[in-house]
Enzyme design. Sequence first.
Site, mmCIF file in Angstrom:
data_model
loop_
_atom_site.group_PDB
_atom_site.id
_atom_site.type_symbol
_atom_site.label_atom_id
_atom_site.label_comp_id
_atom_site.label_asym_id
_atom_site.label_seq_id
_atom_site.Cartn_x
_atom_site.Cartn_y
_atom_site.Cartn_z
ATOM 1 N N GLU A 120 53.493 -11.973 60.926
ATOM 2 C CA GLU A 120 54.224 -10.876 61.806
ATOM 3 C C GLU A 120 53.968 -11.375 63.195
ATOM 4 O OE1 GLU A 120 54.257 -7.211 58.536
ATOM 5 O OE2 GLU A 120 52.603 -7.142 60.281
ATOM 6 N N ALA B 178 29.898 8.512 65.329
ATOM 7 C CA ALA B 178 29.190 9.299 64.665
ATOM 8 C C ALA B 178 28.485 8.546 63.677
ATOM 9 C CB ALA B 178 30.008 10.518 63.732
ATOM 10 N N HIS C 144 79.203 -1.437 47.323
ATOM 11 C CA HIS C 144 79.959 -2.424 47.608
ATOM 12 C C HIS C 144 80.578 -2.358 48.973
ATOM 13 C CE1 HIS C 144 81.386 -6.610 47.348
ATOM 14 N NE2 HIS C 144 82.699 -6.018 47.794
#
Length: 459
Positions: A183, A116, A437
């Site tokens: 990455e 478009a 923990h």
Amino acid sequence: MSFDYDLFVIGGGSGGVRAARIASSQHGARVGIAEESRMGGTCVIRGCVPKKLMIFASTAPAAAAEARGYGWAEATAGRFDWPAFRDKLHDELSRLEGLYEGGLTAAGVDIHHARATLVDHHTVELSTGERFTAKHILIAVGGRPSLPGIPGEELGMISDDLFTMETLPRRVLVVGGGFIACEFATILNGLGSDTTLCYRGDRLLRGFDEECRALVTHQLEDIGVTMRLNANPARLDRDGDAIRVTYEDGSAETHDAVMFATGRHPYTAGLGLENTGVKLGRKGEIVVDRWSQTAVPSIFAVGDVTDRVNLTPVAIREGHSFADTVFGAQPRCVDHDLVASAVYVRPHELGTIGLTEEAAAAQGPIEVYAASFRPMRSLFAGSEARAMMKLVVCADTRRVLGCHLFVPEAGEMIQLVAVAMGMGATKEQFDAAMAVHPTLAEELVTMRTPVRRAGGAVV
């Protein structure tokens, strides 16, 4: 004047799809959407989702090595079957694309599989030749990878191409120093490619916290990526079945493939913006106000095409806010100042939110709380990899201004920190939280003494 649609969305990525769906299903607008490629956009089809699945795949050798450290003597990742993975990956992307289309259809949105362009302030023309009018137009076309502009660059790949490779390259060069370059260098190395990363600077991830930049740079070296820092390719040439890369200093190397991760640019070219009064910025981005409105009252834009914060969740929030504001009588805009993000390198990811130490110190007095340690899980298996957590705190108000995590699954952890920081949490409120923990995350609530002060903070 009557219109074919109340809203026409150009672009079927995350931001555009969210805006279309909310405007139609929740606010009763007549909505059309056009997408020239696959529904889902960069994130779903050629970005976040396939990249994260490739990250998962690339961790298998490290997982096998860790298993051996825990006594599984014969643990091995075996041979990686790229074609099998690639085919399964594309099946998953097709499934997600179907979900996006199904969601739009269920919401009553008209889907147009076409490009478009803008004809005027209220009219779009499709590549099929159809024209539609709309009271409001939303541009959500995203961005595209940029190339460096050197001779022979057509021989290289962009990140989109990695998902469709016929074979995995034995030797590959990744050009760039941002999160995409980091990455994919991590991925390719983990999948078994002999990977080199070259970058024009002396450390990766410009704009991130300096200490974190150094940690990511060293980690890539530690996992076996060959680093060429302060280096820039000058040209690429075909050398038989390989590619010869010549650098600006005259040196040269040969690789089976070259991938450019040299930035992205807003996808505004050829959109027909010259037929409107929409203003563009220096990088070609669409200039909008805090309501995502352009200089033309009927035209709005969200996502990477505006070059604000180029992250998928931000585009989604912008699209949703636009729909609520324009069609739902619920005016709201997006706060771009505090956005969490992650860089999916391995074995430790980088998660970050708020100000870097350097940026915070430039604004006023700060205290820095940091912990560097070898995580229990990897330490037991024999790894030397060190993790780091950092809180940047305003010395006057005690608010946590920035949090930077270099740990396994940092992306998961930084999401929860974002909730606390979004509420304006102070360092003392972090300290008041009881530790869980043994976890990595407990370090966030047990750092009691600043490691340094800056920005004029009194010792």
